[in-house]
Design a protein around this motif. Sequence first.
Motif, PDB file in Angstrom:
ATOM      1  N   ILE A 277       0.834  -1.199   0.000  1.00  0.00           N
ATOM      2  CA  ILE A 277       0.000   0.000   0.000  1.00  0.00           C
ATOM      3  C   ILE A 277       0.873   1.256   0.000  1.00  0.00           C
ATOM      4  O   ILE A 277       0.605   2.218  -0.739  1.00  0.00           O
ATOM      5  N   GLU A 278       1.935   1.266   0.780  1.00  0.00           N
ATOM      6  CA  GLU A 278       2.804   2.437   0.838  1.00  0.00           C
ATOM      7  C   GLU A 278       3.512   2.668  -0.492  1.00  0.00           C
ATOM      8  O   GLU A 278       3.646   3.802  -0.951  1.00  0.00           O
ATOM      9  N   LEU A 279       3.975   1.583  -1.113  1.00  0.00           N
ATOM     10  CA  LEU A 279       4.629   1.730  -2.416  1.00  0.00           C
ATOM     11  C   LEU A 279       3.650   2.265  -3.447  1.00  0.00           C
ATOM     12  O   LEU A 279       3.968   3.183  -4.225  1.00  0.00           O
ATOM     13  N   ALA A 280       2.428   1.722  -3.477  1.00  0.00           N
ATOM     14  CA  ALA A 280       1.410   2.202  -4.415  1.00  0.00           C
ATOM     15  C   ALA A 280       1.066   3.651  -4.142  1.00  0.00           C
ATOM     16  O   ALA A 280       0.852   4.446  -5.074  1.00  0.00           O
ATOM     17  N   ALA A 281       1.010   4.026  -2.859  1.00  0.00           N
ATOM     18  CA  ALA A 281       0.663   5.398  -2.505  1.00  0.00           C
ATOM     19  C   ALA A 281       1.743   6.370  -2.962  1.00  0.00           C
ATOM     20  O   ALA A 281       1.433   7.485  -3.425  1.00  0.00           O
ATOM     21  N   LEU A 282       3.010   5.988  -2.842  1.00  0.00           N
ATOM     22  CA  LEU A 282       4.090   6.849  -3.299  1.00  0.00           C
ATOM     23  C   LEU A 282       4.000   7.111  -4.799  1.00  0.00           C
ATOM     24  O   LEU A 282       4.250   8.231  -5.265  1.00  0.00           O
ATOM     25  N   VAL A 283       3.638   6.072  -5.554  1.00  0.00           N
ATOM     26  CA  VAL A 283       3.496   6.232  -7.001  1.00  0.00           C
ATOM     27  C   VAL A 283       2.274   7.082  -7.331  1.00  0.00           C
ATOM     28  O   VAL A 283       2.331   8.025  -8.124  1.00  0.00           O
ATOM     29  N   ALA A 284       1.129   6.763  -6.709  1.00  0.00           N
ATOM     30  CA  ALA A 284      -0.105   7.496  -6.985  1.00  0.00           C
ATOM     31  C   ALA A 284       0.008   8.956  -6.573  1.00  0.00           C
ATOM     32  O   ALA A 284      -0.594   9.848  -7.188  1.00  0.00           O
ATOM     33  N   GLN A 285       0.787   9.215  -5.530  1.00  0.00           N
ATOM     34  CA  GLN A 285       0.964  10.580  -5.030  1.00  0.00           C
ATOM     35  C   GLN A 285       1.549  11.486  -6.120  1.00  0.00           C
ATOM     36  O   GLN A 285       1.176  12.652  -6.237  1.00  0.00           O
ATOM     37  N   GLN A 286       2.459  10.930  -6.923  1.00  0.00           N
ATOM     38  CA  GLN A 286       3.107  11.723  -7.957  1.00  0.00           C
ATOM     39  C   GLN A 286       2.125  12.184  -9.034  1.00  0.00           C
ATOM     40  O   GLN A 286       2.342  13.190  -9.696  1.00  0.00           O
ATOM     41  N   GLU A 287       1.046  11.438  -9.212  1.00  0.00           N
ATOM     42  CA  GLU A 287       0.092  11.733 -10.270  1.00  0.00           C
ATOM     43  C   GLU A 287      -1.258  12.193  -9.722  1.00  0.00           C
ATOM     44  O   GLU A 287      -2.230  12.246 -10.484  1.00  0.00           O
ATOM     45  N   SER A 288      -1.302  12.475  -8.409  1.00  0.00           N
ATOM     46  CA  SER A 288      -2.584  12.831  -7.765  1.00  0.00           C
ATOM     47  C   SER A 288      -3.636  11.782  -8.109  1.00  0.00           C
ATOM     48  O   SER A 288      -4.767  12.102  -8.502  1.00  0.00           O
ATOM     49  N   GLY A 289      -3.233  10.528  -7.985  1.00  0.00           N
ATOM     50  CA  GLY A 289      -4.068   9.434  -8.457  1.00  0.00           C
ATOM     51  C   GLY A 289      -4.887   8.767  -7.381  1.00  0.00           C
ATOM     52  O   GLY A 289      -5.020   9.253  -6.253  1.00  0.00           O
ATOM     53  N   THR A 290      -5.421   7.604  -7.742  1.00  0.00           N
ATOM     54  CA  THR A 290      -6.309   6.818  -6.891  1.00  0.00           C
ATOM     55  C   THR A 290      -5.708   5.443  -6.663  1.00  0.00           C
ATOM     56  O   THR A 290      -5.131   4.853  -7.582  1.00  0.00           O
TER      57      THR A 290
END
Length: 726
Positions: free
Chosen positions: A453-466
């Motif tokens: 979850i943390e790894l996915a959140a770091l990636v999604a954070q860069q794109e203001s994603g979901t």
Amino acid sequence: MSALIHGLPDSPIVGFTALLLAILTVPPLVERLRLPGLVGLLAAGIMLGGNGLGLISSDDAGMALLSDIGKIYLMFVAGLEIDLAEFRKTQNRSLGFGAATFFIPLIFGTIMGRSFNFGWNGSILIGSLLASHTLLGFPIVRRLGVVRTEAVTVTVGATIVTDTAALLVLAICVAIHGGSFTGSFLVKQLILLGAYAVAVLWGLDWAGREYFKRTGDEEGNQFLFVLFGVFLAAIVAQMINVDKIVGAFLAGLAINDALGKGPVQEKVEFLGSTLFIPFFFIDMGLLIDIPRFIDSLVQNPLLTIALSASLISSKFLASLVCKVAFRYNWAETITMWSLSLPQVAATLAATLVGVQVGLLGEEIFNGVIVMMLVTSILGPLLTERFAAQLTPPLPTSLPEPDTLWFQADALVPSLTAGVPVPDFCTLFPEDDRPHPFTVLVPLANPSTEQGLIELAALVAQQESGTIVPLKITKAHVNMADPQLDQDLLRGRRILRRAVDLCQGFGVTVDPVLRIDDDVAAGITHAAREHQADLIVMGWSRFSLRSRLLGTVTEAVFWAAHCPVAVTRLVDNPQQIQRILVPVKDLLPRTLRTVRFAQWLGETNGGTVVLLHICVAWTPPEQITAFETSLNQWVEQQSGTLNPGRSGGETLEPNPGATVQVTTLTGESITGEEVASIILNQAQQFDLVVLRSVRRRTAGGFAVSTVTNQVMDNFGGSIVLFGEPHG
């Protein structure tokens, strides 16, 4: 030893077990000596046959059947592995080189046969044996990243011409040798062969497309359909007086387009390469009578030397003709020559047919074995040396930033084709994009849940994603089953924890609980339904079941419509500072892997090192061009280039984040050496990001040998970045 052998039961199972043991152990031992594995299979045949342990005889009905299946499978895979798309790109030059590298060796071989008092029919057949070639060096050019250079694509395309024409000559020569050959018979035979080729190439292609369309994901039935099509084509070929290997090769070409690259092709090729094809080569070893083999070489040394010399010189002359006609440089010319030198698949199969019908003698068979050994060693050595000097095509202009994710591979040409390719962050311009950047995270193991979850959140954070946390609950026959209620309750708890973890990252969370019969299918279907741009999932643990049936990770890897980041995390993703990314080429799939690493580096303010490994004799200008193009691509993401350490250049896309390009060289870049270099460098890093390169495996993840070695020996965190299977 003899007492032990005599004590074995008198059963075909003994011979079959010996075959399996030989296939399992001998090729790896021979490859350690830098010899082709097929040399080991020939040696295994000699050891198991009458000149050795006497466990197997080529006259056994079982061995004859296995050898025939292997021969058919060998030619089928030869057709299946030809890249028709690459052939179409350079079809005129491929046809030109194909004609040159077929007719020149054909003429040389025919003259050589006549000079040794062979008849015209036998001499022409000898010439056709020299005319075909086997792409033993193709894995080398693929590893060097020069597959898309024109010299390589032209040579690969020429394989269609040489193999097809050589098999056609074989069919005609065998028909002439059979007697009652007339002009009308030739016309009739050519008409039948033409009609047969059309029926196989178009009919089997159409039937395959229709069947695959109707069966969907039923891989078992699709696999059986492929086998049925191959052996049916072989049977029909024999009915029109054409050898079965012609039908098998045409079937490979026909099914090539219909089957495409996918798990079914992997299984088809895996079964052949690990089981049936080795049986054929072992049977070739059984046919070698060592005393008579040595006698024929001693009594007819000139014939053996003439065969190899005619092949090497004629193939070189054909490459030289194309150098002049197409204005190639010497590196391209010698690469084409080295790729067209090895004589294995079609040559051995055709030689065996010629011997079996009495058209060729034992001395030619023995000479061809020597020629195969010489060319299968010399060809790859030359390819390794000169293909490294080829310059991969680089982009003529830089891609526009923030306009490409994975889907654009189907919309625009590749970066190395010299055509501008947009960068990487989104599929559409921001104002037209129908959904936010979405990362799907399948959850199954509570111990890895937080890291994923943390790894996915770091990636999604860069794109203001979901983020879409996904829990698959296996379906039960009875939907009112109490066990299902308990599973759903556990799933909801897992998703609640995932939502809590995401709250600290400021990203949108859309948890999904799904009931499905198949976990992998549930993941890929959910990814498609939620228009996921990336799947982040954990490493599958291997078990007996996974070895037999494959892992969930492998199934998702093959079926997903978007990239898959398979992770093995040792540290907290937020603590990852130094990231290593081996970079071999400038294809879009490589740059997407780089961009994924950049996301993590930018989030943590860390350093991303792009490691480019090449052979020591790679021209400096080629290394400079590669580094410049890669640096320019990275620069266009954001930031400016600044002088860096270790002879590379660095980029600061935002304060505290650094991207560095480093080139290392080795004397001979074998798979083991590349893995060793990566492992040595990886000790200084918190995370290694590897791009998946598919290969046939017995189970587990379908990745390259280099990737397997790094995954097995690196104790830190790893992300294996897999592309959608287009």
